[in-house]
Write a protein that holds these residues in place. Structure first.
Motif, PDB file in Angstrom:
ATOM      1  N   ASP A  71      76.223 -52.071  -6.876  1.00  0.00           N
ATOM      2  CA  ASP A  71      77.347 -52.981  -6.715  1.00  0.00           C
ATOM      3  C   ASP A  71      77.280 -54.078  -7.775  1.00  0.00           C
ATOM      4  O   ASP A  71      76.458 -54.030  -8.701  1.00  0.00           O
ATOM      5  N   GLY A  72      78.128 -55.096  -7.611  1.00  0.00           N
ATOM      6  CA  GLY A  72      78.193 -56.173  -8.597  1.00  0.00           C
ATOM      7  C   GLY A  72      76.921 -56.984  -8.699  1.00  0.00           C
ATOM      8  O   GLY A  72      76.674 -57.642  -9.715  1.00  0.00           O
ATOM      9  N   GLN A  73      76.099 -57.003  -7.659  1.00  0.00           N
ATOM     10  CA  GLN A  73      74.822 -57.719  -7.677  1.00  0.00           C
ATOM     11  C   GLN A  73      73.663 -56.806  -8.081  1.00  0.00           C
ATOM     12  O   GLN A  73      72.497 -57.145  -7.893  1.00  0.00           O
ATOM     13  N   ASP A  74      73.989 -55.653  -8.634  1.00  0.00           N
ATOM     14  CA  ASP A  74      73.008 -54.667  -9.099  1.00  0.00           C
ATOM     15  C   ASP A  74      72.144 -54.141  -7.960  1.00  0.00           C
ATOM     16  O   ASP A  74      71.002 -53.719  -8.166  1.00  0.00           O
ATOM     17  N   LYS A  75      72.697 -54.151  -6.741  1.00  0.00           N
ATOM     18  CA  LYS A  75      72.002 -53.559  -5.612  1.00  0.00           C
ATOM     19  C   LYS A  75      72.427 -52.102  -5.479  1.00  0.00           C
ATOM     20  O   LYS A  75      73.615 -51.784  -5.524  1.00  0.00           O
ATOM     21  N   GLU A  76      71.457 -51.217  -5.329  1.00  0.00           N
ATOM     22  CA  GLU A  76      71.757 -49.795  -5.255  1.00  0.00           C
ATOM     23  C   GLU A  76      72.633 -49.481  -4.039  1.00  0.00           C
ATOM     24  O   GLU A  76      72.335 -49.885  -2.917  1.00  0.00           O
TER      25      GLU A  76
END
Length: 441
Positions: A71-76
């Motif tokens: 996602d936008g927060q670089d969470k898988e």
């Protein structure tokens, strides 16, 4: 943090591979990790140190390409392997019993004895599965077998590493890491067409594949392990338990597990305890219950000897039974009883060969209704006492193939050595030779 954990696991694997002989595992795990089957197993299904870590971490280590998203927060938001997590197991068997069971043919061939399909591998970050669906010749159908879905993570507690997770499974002890508890204990393959003892404790397979359990586990400092799971009945082939249901759990049945492990030099030792309490309604969903409390102790010891490996397992289970429901229906002659089960096995792995000797004993109180007199499966004196040994030689031409020769001998069966059923059948008449082939791919 993920990179550090992966590096630690790979370091552990590199040291473990120097200590283990060839073995085989669920190949979908091998395809997912890119590692040989012997990376997790001393022999299937027994786990080595790396295999225990792989299971603790939710079957999540990946060494092959994945399809990923974030996602936008670089969470898988997605992390699955490109290959489907599928494996197949095939077991063929030949069994010869010392004396034929009346009205049945001896020298029985099963092709297959059983065949399984596995869905086993990473589902999402931290989340993985071991799901087994098995066809058996005796039932002539596929059915749900062992299932363990788990989510895992890690943190620090008082400056020490803590691994923890949640498990959703269908058999008490299926979530365990060692080969000393019932689900994963020796013998890993055995005849199912020769007579077997009448009595077994509830935790020793009595609820297997007939329950659903949600629990948690934790390993502190790679030494102290604790787990607890609550089980409810989930009868296969039916919806909600009803008037026709058998052995339905009243409320929930708690299972618990504590263990300590330590490795030093070429040695490894685990000592632990586990147990279960369940109130069962033998018929329907109302009325009195039969209450079972199982308390057990276990150990596992391993020692590398050059390129060879010595493994010892032992477990003792004490079961106290309050049988109000069975007594009221005349299925038991008394309101209470007990069972004591003791098992020990020793294996020596040398190259492609492994030899194992196992000893077993179950003893309990006399009950002429629970253990009634009848041909072959009954007891003339109302006692469940059975003891004997299992001797086995296994050969592994490849890591995913096992051929084995096994002999089971009985000194006592259902209470006596001679004419135990009251119809002239001796305990030694149930001795059995078993020849098996075990293929996984």
């Amino acid at each position: 943090m993920r990179t550090i954990r992966t590096a630690q696991l790979l370091l552990l694997l590199s040291s473990t591979l120097l200590l283990i002989p060839a073995a085989f595992a669920v190949p979908s795990f091998a395809r997912q990790t890119g590692l040989q089957c012997g990376g997790c197993h001393t022999r299937f299904p027994e786990l080595n140190a790396f295999g225990r870590q792989f299971k603790l971490n939710g079957y999540n280590l990946v060494g092959t390409r994945q399809i990923r998203a974030a996602d936008g927060q670089d969470k898988e938001t997605l992390a699955i392997t490109e290959l489907p997590p599928l494996s197949v197991m095939f077991q063929g068997a030949y069994t010869a019993t010392a004396k034929s069971v009346p009205d049945t043919q001896n020298d029985d061939v099963q092709f297959p004895q059983q065949m399984s399909v596995f869905l086993a591998g990473k589902i999402a970050p931290g989340f993985g599965s071991f799901m087994q669906f098995t066809y058996t010749q005796e039932d002539d159908k596929f059915g749900m077998d062992n299932v363990d879905l788990r989510y895992a993570n890690s943190t620090q507690l008082a400056g020490k590493p803590l691994q923890y997770g949640v498990t959703l499974n269908n058999s008490p002890t299926v979530e365990d890491l060692w080969g000393s508890t019932p689900t994963w204990g020796f013998p890993w393959a055995a005849p199912d067409v020769s007579p077997g003892p009448a009595a077994a404790t509830l935790i020793d397979g009595g609820l297997a594949q007939d329950v659903a359990g949600l629990g948690g586990y934790a390993l502190l400092d790679d030494s102290w392990y604790a787990a607890a799971t609550l089980y409810r009945s989930a009868h296969l082939g039916s919806s909600a338990p009803g008037i026709g249901s058998e052995n339905t759990i009243e409320g929930v049945a708690p299972y618990w597990r504590l263990a300590w492990q330590k490795g030093w030099g070429p040695n490894y030792l685990e000592i632990g305890t586990y147990g279960l309490h369940a109130s069962l309604k033998p018929d329907g969903v109302s009325g009195p219950t039969d209450d079972y409390t199982d308390l057990a102790g276990d150990f596992q010891y391993q020692r590398t000897i050059g390129d060879d490996l010595l493994t010892l397992h032992g477990t003792y289970i004490r079961e106290d039974q309050d049988l109000d429901a069975s007594f009221a229906s005349d299925a038991a002659a008394g309101r209470s009883n007990d069972l004591d089960t003791l098992r020990f096995d020793a294996s020596y792995h040398r190259g492609r060969w492994a030899g194992t000797l196992g000893l077993f004993s179950t003893r309990g109180g006399r009950d002429s209704a629970l253990y009634a007199q009848e041909p072959v499966d009954g007891s003339v004196n109302g006692k469940p006492d059975s003891n004997g040994y299992i001797a086995q030689v296994a050969y592994y031409p490849w890591q995913n193939t096992e051929f084995l020769l096994q002999y089971t001998g009985y000194d006592k069966f259902n209470g006596r050595s001679n004419s135990y059923d009251g119809f002239g059948r001796d305990a030694s008449d149930n001795n059995a030779i078993y020849v098996g082939a075990w293929l996984v791919w």
